[in-house]
Design a protein around this motif. Structure first.
Motif, PDB file in Angstrom:
ATOM      1  N   PRO A   4       0.840  -1.194   0.000  1.00 12.88           N
ATOM      2  CA  PRO A   4       0.000   0.000   0.000  1.00 12.88           C
ATOM      3  C   PRO A   4       0.876   1.244   0.000  1.00 12.88           C
ATOM      4  CG  PRO A   4       0.065  -1.033   2.170  1.00 12.88           C
ATOM      5  CD  PRO A   4       0.746  -1.961   1.219  1.00 12.88           C
ATOM      6  N   PRO A   5       0.311   2.411  -0.376  1.00 12.36           N
ATOM      7  CA  PRO A   5       1.083   3.658  -0.334  1.00 12.36           C
ATOM      8  C   PRO A   5       1.708   3.844   1.041  1.00 12.36           C
ATOM      9  CG  PRO A   5      -1.031   4.011  -1.398  1.00 12.36           C
ATOM     10  CD  PRO A   5      -1.054   2.613  -0.856  1.00 12.36           C
ATOM     11  N   LEU A   6       2.852   4.521   1.096  1.00 11.65           N
ATOM     12  CA  LEU A   6       3.638   4.603   2.332  1.00 11.65           C
ATOM     13  C   LEU A   6       2.836   5.182   3.492  1.00 11.65           C
ATOM     14  CD1 LEU A   6       6.323   4.195   3.725  1.00 11.65           C
ATOM     15  CD2 LEU A   6       7.034   6.447   2.885  1.00 11.65           C
ATOM     16  N   ALA A   7       2.148   6.295   3.272  1.00 17.59           N
ATOM     17  CA  ALA A   7       1.381   6.909   4.368  1.00 17.59           C
ATOM     18  C   ALA A   7       0.303   5.962   4.870  1.00 17.59           C
ATOM     19  CB  ALA A   7       0.766   8.223   3.903  1.00 17.59           C
ATOM     20  N   ARG A   8      -0.377   5.289   3.960  1.00 16.69           N
ATOM     21  CA  ARG A   8      -1.437   4.352   4.351  1.00 16.69           C
ATOM     22  C   ARG A   8      -0.859   3.190   5.144  1.00 16.69           C
ATOM     23  NH1 ARG A   8      -4.494  -0.105   2.355  1.00 16.69           N
ATOM     24  NH2 ARG A   8      -6.748   0.195   2.628  1.00 16.69           N
ATOM     25  N   LEU A  12      -1.752   2.122   9.032  1.00 15.84           N
ATOM     26  CA  LEU A  12      -2.257   0.801   9.397  1.00 15.84           C
ATOM     27  C   LEU A  12      -1.337   0.111  10.394  1.00 15.84           C
ATOM     28  CD1 LEU A  12      -3.530  -0.467   5.933  1.00 15.84           C
ATOM     29  CD2 LEU A  12      -4.876   0.434   7.843  1.00 15.84           C
ATOM     30  N   ASP A  13      -0.038   0.213  10.177  1.00 12.85           N
ATOM     31  CA  ASP A  13       0.903  -0.421  11.107  1.00 12.85           C
ATOM     32  C   ASP A  13       0.833   0.244  12.478  1.00 12.85           C
ATOM     33  OD1 ASP A  13       1.622  -2.104   9.077  1.00 12.85           O
ATOM     34  OD2 ASP A  13       3.527  -1.116   8.629  1.00 12.85           O
ATOM     35  N   ALA A  14       0.674   1.563  12.493  1.00 17.99           N
ATOM     36  CA  ALA A  14       0.534   2.272  13.768  1.00 17.99           C
ATOM     37  C   ALA A  14      -0.758   1.863  14.473  1.00 17.99           C
ATOM     38  CB  ALA A  14       0.555   3.778  13.537  1.00 17.99           C
ATOM     39  N   ALA A  15      -1.834   1.733  13.711  1.00 21.34           N
ATOM     40  CA  ALA A  15      -3.112   1.324  14.294  1.00 21.34           C
ATOM     41  C   ALA A  15      -3.002  -0.063  14.918  1.00 21.34           C
ATOM     42  CB  ALA A  15      -4.201   1.342  13.224  1.00 21.34           C
ATOM     43  N   ILE A  16      -2.372  -0.986  14.217  1.00 21.83           N
ATOM     44  CA  ILE A  16      -2.213  -2.345  14.739  1.00 21.83           C
ATOM     45  C   ILE A  16      -1.417  -2.322  16.036  1.00 21.83           C
ATOM     46  CG2 ILE A  16      -1.038  -4.548  14.303  1.00 21.83           C
ATOM     47  CD1 ILE A  16      -1.915  -4.187  11.323  1.00 21.83           C
ATOM     48  N   THR A  17      -0.322  -1.585  16.047  1.00 20.89           N
ATOM     49  CA  THR A  17       0.508  -1.503  17.248  1.00 20.89           C
ATOM     50  C   THR A  17      -0.269  -0.912  18.423  1.00 20.89           C
ATOM     51  OG1 THR A  17       2.540  -1.285  15.967  1.00 20.89           O
ATOM     52  CG2 THR A  17       2.596  -0.470  18.232  1.00 20.89           C
ATOM     53  N   ARG A  34      -0.350  10.478  15.066  1.00 24.98           N
ATOM     54  CA  ARG A  34       0.871  10.849  15.794  1.00 24.98           C
ATOM     55  C   ARG A  34       1.896   9.717  15.721  1.00 24.98           C
ATOM     56  NH1 ARG A  34      -1.268  11.196  20.418  1.00 24.98           N
ATOM     57  NH2 ARG A  34      -2.210  13.222  19.974  1.00 24.98           N
ATOM     58  N   ALA A  35       1.452   8.497  15.977  1.00 21.81           N
ATOM     59  CA  ALA A  35       2.362   7.358  15.970  1.00 21.81           C
ATOM     60  C   ALA A  35       2.933   7.099  14.579  1.00 21.81           C
ATOM     61  CB  ALA A  35       1.650   6.112  16.485  1.00 21.81           C
ATOM     62  N   ALA A  36       2.117   7.357  13.556  1.00 21.01           N
ATOM     63  CA  ALA A  36       2.553   7.110  12.179  1.00 21.01           C
ATOM     64  C   ALA A  36       3.371   8.262  11.614  1.00 21.01           C
ATOM     65  CB  ALA A  36       1.336   6.865  11.290  1.00 21.01           C
ATOM     66  N   GLY A  37       3.309   9.426  12.263  1.00 24.60           N
ATOM     67  CA  GLY A  37       3.975  10.601  11.715  1.00 24.60           C
ATOM     68  C   GLY A  37       3.287  11.100  10.461  1.00 24.60           C
ATOM     69  N   LEU A  55     -11.084  -1.795   9.375  1.00 24.82           N
ATOM     70  CA  LEU A  55     -11.304  -2.835   8.362  1.00 24.82           C
ATOM     71  C   LEU A  55     -10.036  -3.065   7.541  1.00 24.82           C
ATOM     72  CD1 LEU A  55     -14.869  -1.903   7.088  1.00 24.82           C
ATOM     73  CD2 LEU A  55     -14.216  -3.993   8.296  1.00 24.82           C
ATOM     74  N   ALA A  56      -9.383  -1.977   7.149  1.00 25.36           N
ATOM     75  CA  ALA A  56      -8.143  -2.105   6.389  1.00 25.36           C
ATOM     76  C   ALA A  56      -7.037  -2.703   7.242  1.00 25.36           C
ATOM     77  CB  ALA A  56      -7.720  -0.745   5.838  1.00 25.36           C
ATOM     78  N   ALA A  57      -7.025  -2.374   8.534  1.00 25.89           N
ATOM     79  CA  ALA A  57      -6.000  -2.915   9.428  1.00 25.89           C
ATOM     80  C   ALA A  57      -6.159  -4.421   9.590  1.00 25.89           C
ATOM     81  CB  ALA A  57      -6.065  -2.218  10.785  1.00 25.89           C
ATOM     82  N   ALA A  58      -7.392  -4.922   9.572  1.00 24.80           N
ATOM     83  CA  ALA A  58      -7.607  -6.368   9.654  1.00 24.80           C
ATOM     84  C   ALA A  58      -6.986  -7.068   8.447  1.00 24.80           C
ATOM     85  CB  ALA A  58      -9.101  -6.671   9.750  1.00 24.80           C
ATOM     86  N   ALA A  59      -7.191  -6.498   7.267  1.00 17.70           N
ATOM     87  CA  ALA A  59      -6.570  -7.070   6.072  1.00 17.70           C
ATOM     88  C   ALA A  59      -5.048  -6.967   6.147  1.00 17.70           C
ATOM     89  CB  ALA A  59      -7.097  -6.367   4.824  1.00 17.70           C
ATOM     90  N   ARG A  60      -4.564  -5.854   6.659  1.00 15.96           N
ATOM     91  CA  ARG A  60      -3.119  -5.656   6.812  1.00 15.96           C
ATOM     92  C   ARG A  60      -2.528  -6.679   7.773  1.00 15.96           C
ATOM     93  NH1 ARG A  60       1.642  -4.007   4.671  1.00 15.96           N
ATOM     94  NH2 ARG A  60       2.906  -2.785   6.108  1.00 15.96           N
TER      95      ARG A  60
END
Length: 202
Positions: A4-8, A12-17, A34-37, A55-60
């Motif tokens: 996925p695009p870098l910001a996205r 998602l990785d920040a949300a999971i964490t 904030r966590a993702a910058g 929903l996107a984080a679940a797929a991630r």
């Protein structure tokens, strides 16, 4: 699979964490940004709202974990019961760090949103059940080898394995460490060994 695009991806990785650390309800859009910058403007460029991000984080989560398990050492074990035991040994071996580091994003989400968001509930259930399905071929072989009754199904045992693991994660959170989860995995190994080891004829 294209990344996925870098910001996205950062969001998602920040949300999971954060969800693994503090839960979904306690995680705000501001926290994730904030966590993702990443700016809130960028957040809303990619997601309509927090639930859309979930929903996107679940797929991630599946994108992250599926390759981990596909390349894990247990895949080299003989098929059937030996590979299932090796799988559980691997699950025990990765009980490292804080509970947020080894517990399951999908399981954490399911505990919080199963009554409040049907789309997210379905998405995280798919994460768990699709992983369970990767064990079904080995359970099928183990059941056939052990000559167990037809009522015993590979799908049921694969899902039961995830039930034990998810329950172990809940207790690990309650107790503040991995010890109870490791013990639960050991109990599950003993159960499967007793259930699926072929009986020797006299």
């Amino acid at each position: 699979m294209a990344r996925p695009p870098l910001a996205r991806a950062k969001l998602l990785d920040a949300a999971i964490t954060l969800v693994r650390q503090q839960g979904y309800a306690a995680t705000s859009v501001e926290d994730v940004c904030r966590a993702a910058g990443v700016s809130k403007g960028a957040f809303f460029h990619h997601f309509a709202d927090k639930d859309a991000m979930a929903l996107a984080a679940a797929a991630r989560w599946t994108e992250i974990t599926a390759p981990l398990f596909a390349s894990a050492p247990y895949q080299d074990a003989p098929p059937g019961l030996p590979r299932l035991i090796a799988y559980l040994d691997f699950r025990k071996a990765i009980l490292k760090g804080s509970t947020a580091e080894f517990t399951c994003f999908a399981g954490t989400m399911a505990q919080e949103i199963h009554c409040t968001s049907e789309p997210i509930r379905a998405a995280v259930e798919h994460c768990i059940s699709s992983h369970a399905a990767t064990l079904e071929a080995d359970f099928t072989l183990a059941i056939l080898t052990a000559r167990r009754p037809e009522a015993l199904t590979a799908q049921d045992l694969a899902l039961h394995t995830q039930v034990v693991l998810q329950g172990a994660f809940v207790l690990a959170k309650a107790q503040g460490g991995p010890e109870i989860a490791a013990q639960s995995i050991d109990h599950l190994k003993r159960y499967l060994t007793l259930l699926l080891t072929p009986e020797t004829l006299p």
